[in-house]
Design an enzyme around this catalytic site. Structure first.
Site, mmCIF file in Angstrom:
data_model
loop_
_atom_site.group_PDB
_atom_site.id
_atom_site.type_symbol
_atom_site.label_atom_id
_atom_site.label_comp_id
_atom_site.label_asym_id
_atom_site.label_seq_id
_atom_site.Cartn_x
_atom_site.Cartn_y
_atom_site.Cartn_z
ATOM 1 N N GLY A 14 0.780 -1.232 0.000
ATOM 2 C CA GLY A 14 0.000 0.000 0.000
ATOM 3 C C GLY A 14 0.808 1.276 0.000
ATOM 4 O O GLY A 14 0.344 2.298 0.500
ATOM 5 N N ASN A 16 1.538 3.202 -2.550
ATOM 6 C CA ASN A 16 0.815 4.202 -3.334
ATOM 7 C C ASN A 16 -0.428 4.676 -2.598
ATOM 8 O O ASN A 16 -0.784 5.848 -2.662
ATOM 9 C CB ASN A 16 0.453 3.659 -4.722
ATOM 10 C CG ASN A 16 1.527 3.939 -5.745
ATOM 11 O OD1 ASN A 16 1.868 5.095 -6.001
ATOM 12 N ND2 ASN A 16 2.064 2.885 -6.331
ATOM 13 N N LEU A 91 -10.419 -6.893 -12.818
ATOM 14 C CA LEU A 91 -11.834 -6.579 -12.632
ATOM 15 C C LEU A 91 -12.610 -7.112 -13.830
ATOM 16 O O LEU A 91 -12.196 -6.938 -14.975
ATOM 17 C CB LEU A 91 -12.037 -5.073 -12.506
ATOM 18 C CG LEU A 91 -11.368 -4.407 -11.301
ATOM 19 C CD1 LEU A 91 -11.535 -2.896 -11.373
ATOM 20 C CD2 LEU A 91 -11.928 -4.940 -9.999
ATOM 21 N N HIS A 107 0.616 1.220 -13.595
ATOM 22 C CA HIS A 107 1.349 0.024 -14.028
ATOM 23 C C HIS A 107 2.840 0.344 -14.115
ATOM 24 O O HIS A 107 3.210 1.403 -14.626
ATOM 25 C CB HIS A 107 0.832 -0.450 -15.387
ATOM 26 C CG HIS A 107 1.464 -1.722 -15.835
ATOM 27 N ND1 HIS A 107 1.126 -2.947 -15.307
ATOM 28 C CD2 HIS A 107 2.442 -1.959 -16.731
ATOM 29 C CE1 HIS A 107 1.866 -3.887 -15.878
ATOM 30 N NE2 HIS A 107 2.674 -3.309 -16.748
#
Length: 187
Positions: A14, A16, A91, A107
């Site tokens: 986590g 970011n 997703l 990415h």
């Protein structure tokens, strides 16, 4: 400024997420993080949500109804944007269509090069001269959506997977928030 409600999806440490939480405290930053979603119970990033009193959900992606439950929760919280920050699940088309709002991803390569996993080993294997990160809209194909921003650096001959990861994350901490600002200025 009226901030947009955001949800951050994570799977790991986590870093970011932590950066976005810190940026979201700035009055002029366009989002307020209202929910953190993780597909891993032991994701260290959940601690950033807890420390900052941000609601979080641990989802079981093997459950048949998790997407419906999640969509209902996102709607209840009036979420305008989902930011995928190290979320290591794809997703579904159904989820993306039913959410119907902005979903962005960061990415660790200069897309369209090196989509998917094992990015840093692919970069080294192909003897790339430069690399970086890309923020893009999520569509129904893996790491394919319209690019919002990219940032790059030149690869040093002494770089390895870990040094590339560190250098890329450093870029991510500036380009991800800048991309969010850009989205809400231009869209």
């Amino acid at each position: 400024m009226v901030k947009k409600n955001a949800c951050i999806f994570i799977s790991g440490k986590g870093s970011n997420l932590k950066n976005l939480i810190n940026r979201s405290r700035d009055y002029s930053f366009p989002i307020s993080i209202k929910l953190v979603v993780s597909n891993k119970k032991k994701a260290l990033g959940v601690l950033h949500a807890k420390k900052n009193f941000i609601p979080y959900l641990i989802i079981n992606t093997k459950s048949q109804n998790f997407e419906n439950y999640l969509l209902q929760d996102l709607k209840k919280r009036n979420i305008s944007i989902i930011c995928l920050a190290g979320y290591m699940k794809i997703l579904s088309k159904k989820f993306l269509r039913n959410f119907g709002k902005k979903v962005i991803n960061i990415h660790p390569s200069l897309l369209p090069k090196f989509k998917g996993l094992n990015t840093f080993s692919k970069i080294l294997k192909h003897k790339e001269k430069k690399t970086g990160c890309t923020v893009h809209f999520v569509d129904e194909k893996l790491d394919n959506g319209k690019i919002i921003s990219q940032r790059f650096f030149f690869i040093d001959p002494s770089d390895n997977e870990e040094t590339l990861r560190q250098k890329t994350q450093k870029l991510e901490y500036s380009v991800f928030p800048e991309s969010i600002i850009k989205i809400f200025q231009n869209y």
